[in-house]
Structures are given as structure tokens and as C-alpha cells.
Design a protein around this motif. Structure first.
Motif, PDB file in Angstrom:
ATOM      1  N   SER A  24      -2.693   7.626 -23.545  1.00 13.84           N
ATOM      2  CA  SER A  24      -1.846   6.930 -24.510  1.00 13.84           C
ATOM      3  C   SER A  24      -2.642   5.933 -25.357  1.00 13.84           C
ATOM      4  N   GLU A  25      -3.851   5.604 -24.912  1.00 15.05           N
ATOM      5  CA  GLU A  25      -4.636   4.602 -25.621  1.00 15.05           C
ATOM      6  C   GLU A  25      -6.101   5.029 -25.652  1.00 15.05           C
ATOM      7  N   ARG A  26      -6.797   4.635 -26.702  1.00 16.85           N
ATOM      8  CA  ARG A  26      -8.232   4.914 -26.840  1.00 16.85           C
ATOM      9  C   ARG A  26      -8.946   3.596 -27.080  1.00 16.85           C
ATOM     10  N   ILE A  27     -10.034   3.374 -26.356  1.00 18.05           N
ATOM     11  CA  ILE A  27     -10.845   2.173 -26.525  1.00 18.05           C
ATOM     12  C   ILE A  27     -12.221   2.600 -26.989  1.00 18.05           C
ATOM     13  N   ASN A  28     -12.590   2.155 -28.184  1.00 24.49           N
ATOM     14  CA  ASN A  28     -13.909   2.439 -28.731  1.00 24.49           C
ATOM     15  C   ASN A  28     -14.814   1.236 -28.525  1.00 24.49           C
ATOM     16  N   PHE A  29     -16.082   1.503 -28.275  1.00 19.41           N
ATOM     17  CA  PHE A  29     -17.079   0.438 -28.188  1.00 19.41           C
ATOM     18  C   PHE A  29     -18.388   0.965 -28.756  1.00 19.41           C
TER      19      PHE A  29
ATOM     20  N   LEU B 201     -21.410  -1.721 -30.302  1.00 17.37           N
ATOM     21  CA  LEU B 201     -22.315  -2.864 -30.315  1.00 17.37           C
ATOM     22  C   LEU B 201     -21.976  -3.838 -29.194  1.00 17.37           C
ATOM     23  N   GLU B 202     -23.009  -4.399 -28.562  1.00 16.54           N
ATOM     24  CA  GLU B 202     -22.791  -5.261 -27.397  1.00 16.54           C
ATOM     25  C   GLU B 202     -22.081  -6.573 -27.725  1.00 16.54           C
ATOM     26  N   HIS B 203     -22.050  -7.005 -28.968  1.00 14.22           N
ATOM     27  CA  HIS B 203     -21.385  -8.255 -29.340  1.00 14.22           C
ATOM     28  C   HIS B 203     -20.006  -8.020 -29.976  1.00 14.22           C
ATOM     29  N   ALA B 204     -19.578  -6.775 -30.061  1.00 10.11           N
ATOM     30  CA  ALA B 204     -18.272  -6.421 -30.644  1.00 10.11           C
ATOM     31  C   ALA B 204     -17.241  -6.253 -29.521  1.00 10.11           C
ATOM     32  N   PRO B 205     -15.959  -6.051 -29.858  1.00 14.65           N
ATOM     33  CA  PRO B 205     -14.960  -5.835 -28.804  1.00 14.65           C
ATOM     34  C   PRO B 205     -15.387  -4.713 -27.855  1.00 14.65           C
ATOM     35  N   TYR B 206     -15.209  -4.973 -26.585  1.00 12.38           N
ATOM     36  CA  TYR B 206     -15.604  -4.069 -25.501  1.00 12.38           C
ATOM     37  C   TYR B 206     -17.110  -3.801 -25.491  1.00 12.38           C
ATOM     38  N   GLY B 207     -17.861  -4.683 -26.108  1.00 14.14           N
ATOM     39  CA  GLY B 207     -19.313  -4.546 -26.128  1.00 14.14           C
ATOM     40  C   GLY B 207     -19.940  -4.614 -24.749  1.00 14.14           C
ATOM     41  N   GLU B 208     -19.212  -5.156 -23.797  1.00 16.60           N
ATOM     42  CA  GLU B 208     -19.705  -5.207 -22.417  1.00 16.60           C
ATOM     43  C   GLU B 208     -19.961  -3.803 -21.875  1.00 16.60           C
ATOM     44  N   PHE B 209     -19.324  -2.797 -22.473  1.00 14.45           N
ATOM     45  CA  PHE B 209     -19.486  -1.420 -22.009  1.00 14.45           C
ATOM     46  C   PHE B 209     -20.796  -0.802 -22.515  1.00 14.45           C
ATOM     47  N   SER B 210     -21.427  -1.436 -23.488  1.00 14.93           N
ATOM     48  CA  SER B 210     -22.685  -0.941 -24.038  1.00 14.93           C
ATOM     49  C   SER B 210     -23.808  -1.078 -23.018  1.00 14.93           C
ATOM     50  N   ASN B 211     -24.714  -0.130 -22.998  1.00 14.12           N
ATOM     51  CA  ASN B 211     -25.886  -0.214 -22.123  1.00 14.12           C
ATOM     52  C   ASN B 211     -26.854  -1.298 -22.587  1.00 14.12           C
ATOM     53  N   PHE B 212     -26.667  -1.788 -23.798  1.00 14.44           N
ATOM     54  CA  PHE B 212     -27.511  -2.859 -24.328  1.00 14.44           C
ATOM     55  C   PHE B 212     -26.987  -4.249 -23.922  1.00 14.44           C
TER      56      PHE B 212
ATOM     57  N   TYR C  30     -21.076  -7.389 -11.344  1.00 12.75           N
ATOM     58  CA  TYR C  30     -20.456  -8.493 -12.083  1.00 12.75           C
ATOM     59  C   TYR C  30     -18.933  -8.399 -12.036  1.00 12.75           C
ATOM     60  N   PRO C  31     -18.267  -9.306 -11.298  1.00 10.37           N
ATOM     61  CA  PRO C  31     -16.805  -9.260 -11.205  1.00 10.37           C
ATOM     62  C   PRO C  31     -16.097  -9.288 -12.561  1.00 10.37           C
ATOM     63  N   ALA C  32     -16.593 -10.062 -13.508  1.00  9.78           N
ATOM     64  CA  ALA C  32     -15.931 -10.127 -14.824  1.00  9.78           C
ATOM     65  C   ALA C  32     -16.022  -8.785 -15.558  1.00  9.78           C
ATOM     66  N   LEU C  33     -17.156  -8.107 -15.434  1.00 10.66           N
ATOM     67  CA  LEU C  33     -17.307  -6.799 -16.072  1.00 10.66           C
ATOM     68  C   LEU C  33     -16.427  -5.763 -15.373  1.00 10.66           C
ATOM     69  N   LYS C  34     -16.349  -5.862 -14.064  1.00 11.68           N
ATOM     70  CA  LYS C  34     -15.479  -4.966 -13.299  1.00 11.68           C
ATOM     71  C   LYS C  34     -14.030  -5.137 -13.754  1.00 11.68           C
ATOM     72  N   GLU C  35     -13.588  -6.386 -13.877  1.00 10.73           N
ATOM     73  CA  GLU C  35     -12.222  -6.664 -14.333  1.00 10.73           C
ATOM     74  C   GLU C  35     -11.978  -6.122 -15.738  1.00 10.73           C
ATOM     75  N   LYS C  36     -12.963  -6.283 -16.611  1.00 17.63           N
ATOM     76  CA  LYS C  36     -12.836  -5.790 -17.993  1.00 17.63           C
ATOM     77  C   LYS C  36     -12.661  -4.270 -17.986  1.00 17.63           C
ATOM     78  N   LEU C  37     -13.458  -3.580 -17.178  1.00 20.87           N
ATOM     79  CA  LEU C  37     -13.349  -2.122 -17.098  1.00 20.87           C
ATOM     80  C   LEU C  37     -12.004  -1.714 -16.499  1.00 20.87           C
ATOM     81  N   LEU C  38     -11.596  -2.384 -15.436  1.00 25.05           N
ATOM     82  CA  LEU C  38     -10.299  -2.060 -14.821  1.00 25.05           C
ATOM     83  C   LEU C  38      -9.134  -2.378 -15.752  1.00 25.05           C
ATOM     84  N   SER C  39      -9.299  -3.377 -16.607  1.00 25.87           N
ATOM     85  CA  SER C  39      -8.215  -3.762 -17.523  1.00 25.87           C
ATOM     86  C   SER C  39      -7.901  -2.675 -18.551  1.00 25.87           C
ATOM     87  N   THR C  40      -8.773  -1.679 -18.657  1.00 27.89           N
ATOM     88  CA  THR C  40      -8.530  -0.584 -19.595  1.00 27.89           C
ATOM     89  C   THR C  40      -7.503   0.409 -19.065  1.00 27.89           C
ATOM     90  N   GLY C  41      -7.084   0.247 -17.816  1.00 29.68           N
ATOM     91  CA  GLY C  41      -6.057   1.120 -17.236  1.00 29.68           C
ATOM     92  C   GLY C  41      -6.483   2.567 -17.248  1.00 29.68           C
TER      93      GLY C  41
END
Length: 186
Positions: free
Chosen positions: A22-27, A29-40, A115-126
Motif C-alpha cells: 500500500s505504500e512505497r518508500i524511496n531513498f 542520498l544519506e542526508h535525504a528522507p530515509y537516507g539512513e537506508f543508504s549504504n553511505f 543501532y537501535p534507532a536505525l532498527k526502529e526506523k526500518l521497522l517503522s516502514t511496516g
């Protein structure tokens, strides 16, 4: 990969299907929204007894495992320099094409379990479909027009699903509840 959450099974593997999400998350650049998902994204990980400044450093260095170049890539001052350094020479690892997906998975799993914060960010994507969105890559990304394989996005969704399985049911319910509340506020 045996769970069916987003898509269909193909040759024993689950292929997430953006059409069914139902939803798509694009990422990208590391400094843009969801940039935490970038390998950089700067999030040092420890694998194989060494600390790697980013997943990109780890991934690129594994192409030259056991050589001097592996260490040079690990110590590169930026993820882009690590990538460029690793690409200057043909892979030292002869079966790289066969193992690269697993190397990426190991790096991503280390990052999101460290990293707990990164884990939470990934889990928050449902159950959202996650895509590295750029025309610069049609294997790890979606090719910008959706024709790319999006293997990094698929890897992140796999890690996310494994993290969900590791959360006790009661805790996961509260994560889901928080997610629903966030959606209602929008």
C-alpha cells in the motif's frame, strides 16, 4: 527467503511486489528522507573482526578479501572513495557475482542490529515497499523508472522482516500501534 509478506514466491525466494504494497518508500542520498537506508550513511559496523565506517566500505572491500586492497578500501576516507578504489581493479574474489547479495545482506543486517534507532526506523516502514530510487543503478536500485532489480531495497525488506520476527509479540503490537497512529495524523 521463505516468508511471504509483500509478494510472490519465485524459485524458492520471495520477490517483494510493489504492486501489492500500500505504500512505497524511496531513498537514495544519506542526508535525504530515509537516507539512513543508504549504504553511505555513517554507521560503523563490525564484521569479520574489523570495524567498517559504512556498509559501503564493507561491501566494496569484500570484493578484494584477503588482499592489500581490502584494507585500503576499509580505511578510505569516504564511502565514495571506498567504492571508487574497489572498482579500479577487477574483483579478487572469483565468485563475487554469486556471493554479492549475501555480502550486502550481512552488512545491512549488521547495521540495523547494531543501532537501535536505525532498527526502529526500518521497522517503522511496516510493510511498505522500500526502493533505492536512482537512475544510477539498475541492480541495487530501481533504475529510477522501476525497471531496476532494486536488490538493496529487497535486502532491506528481508532484514526488516527478520527483525519483526525477533520482536516479542506484545512489543511488535505496540510498534504497529504507533505506526497506525502516525498514519492517522497525516
Amino acid at each position: 527467503y521463505q516468508r511471504r509478506v509483500h509478494g510472490i514466491y519465485q524459485k524458492g525466494k520471495q520477490i517483494p511486489d510493489m504492486e501489492k504494497s500500500s505504500e512505497r518508500i524511496n531513498f537514495y542520498l544519506e542526508h535525504a528522507p530515509y537516507g539512513e537506508f543508504s549504504n553511505f550513511y555513517p554507521s560503523p559496523i563490525t564484521l569479520n573482526g574489523k570495524e567498517w565506517p559504512t556498509v559501503e566500505h564493507y561491501f566494496q572491500a569484500q570484493k578484494h578479501l584477503g588482499t592489500e586492497l581490502e584494507e585500503k578500501v576499509r580505511l578510505a576516507p569516504s564511502p565514495m572513495k571506498a567504492k571508487n578504489l574497489a572498482r579500479k581493479v577487477k574483483y579478487s574474489v572469483t565468485n563475487w557475482e554469486e556471493i554479492k547479495d549475501n555480502v550486502m545482506y550481512e552488512g545491512c543486517k549488521a547495521k540495523f542490529t547494531t543501532y537501535p534507532a536505525l532498527k526502529e526506523k526500518l521497522l517503522s516502514t511496516g510493510d511498505a515497499y522500500i526502493a533505492e530510487h536512482t537512475k544510477n543503478d539498475t541492480y541495487w536500485a530501481d533504475g529510477e523508472d522501476g525497471t531496476g532489480k532494486n536488490q538493496l531495497g529487497i535486502t532491506l525488506m528481508k532484514v526488516r522482516d527478520e527483525l519483526k520476527l525477533a520482536i516479542p509479540k506484545k512489543q511488535f503490537d505496540s510498534v504497529s500501534l504507533l505506526q497506525k497512529k502516525k498514519k492517522k495524523k497525516k
